[in-house]
Design a protein around this motif. Structure first.
Motif, short mmCIF file in Angstrom:
data_model
loop_
_atom_site.label_atom_id
_atom_site.label_comp_id
_atom_site.label_asym_id
_atom_site.label_seq_id
_atom_site.Cartn_x
_atom_site.Cartn_y
_atom_site.Cartn_z
N MET A 26 -1.03 15.83 -3.65
CA MET A 26 0.41 15.66 -3.85
C MET A 26 0.95 16.70 -4.83
N THR A 27 2.19 17.06 -4.62
CA THR A 27 2.87 17.92 -5.58
C THR A 27 3.26 17.05 -6.78
N PRO A 28 3.56 17.66 -7.93
CA PRO A 28 4.02 16.87 -9.07
C PRO A 28 5.26 16.03 -8.75
N ASP A 60 8.40 -1.29 -7.91
CA ASP A 60 7.91 -2.40 -7.10
C ASP A 60 7.22 -3.46 -7.95
N ALA A 61 6.47 -3.02 -8.95
CA ALA A 61 5.71 -3.94 -9.78
C ALA A 61 6.56 -4.61 -10.86
N LEU A 83 6.23 8.72 -6.25
CA LEU A 83 5.34 7.62 -5.92
C LEU A 83 5.09 6.73 -7.13
N GLY A 84 4.92 7.36 -8.29
CA GLY A 84 4.72 6.60 -9.52
C GLY A 84 5.92 5.75 -9.88
N TYR A 85 7.12 6.32 -9.79
CA TYR A 85 8.34 5.55 -10.06
C TYR A 85 8.49 4.41 -9.08
#
Length: 65
Positions: A2-4, A17-18, A10-12
């Protein structure tokens, strides 16, 4: 790989979601840089505090309900 940018998105998304939006924002705020010089301020605050003072404070809090 993945690119940064993709990793950030994806992290956000995983955080949102959590934790939900509010939880995500509160979590991220923990990592913002603070202000001032913590080490210098801490030394100034503790320059007249002895170990006996610290132990007495611990005992005081242990004895408190």
């Amino acid at each position: 790989m993945m690119t940064p940018l993709e990793l950030n998105r994806l992290g956000y998304r995983a955080l949102m979601d959590a934790l939900g939006f509010d939880g995500m924002m509160r979590f991220l705020q923990q990592f913002e840089p603070g202000q001032g010089d913590y080490t210098a301020e801490r030394q100034q605050c503790l320059q007249n505090v002895s170990l006996d003072d610290i132990f007495a404070e611990i005992e005081h809090h242990r004895d408190s309900p």
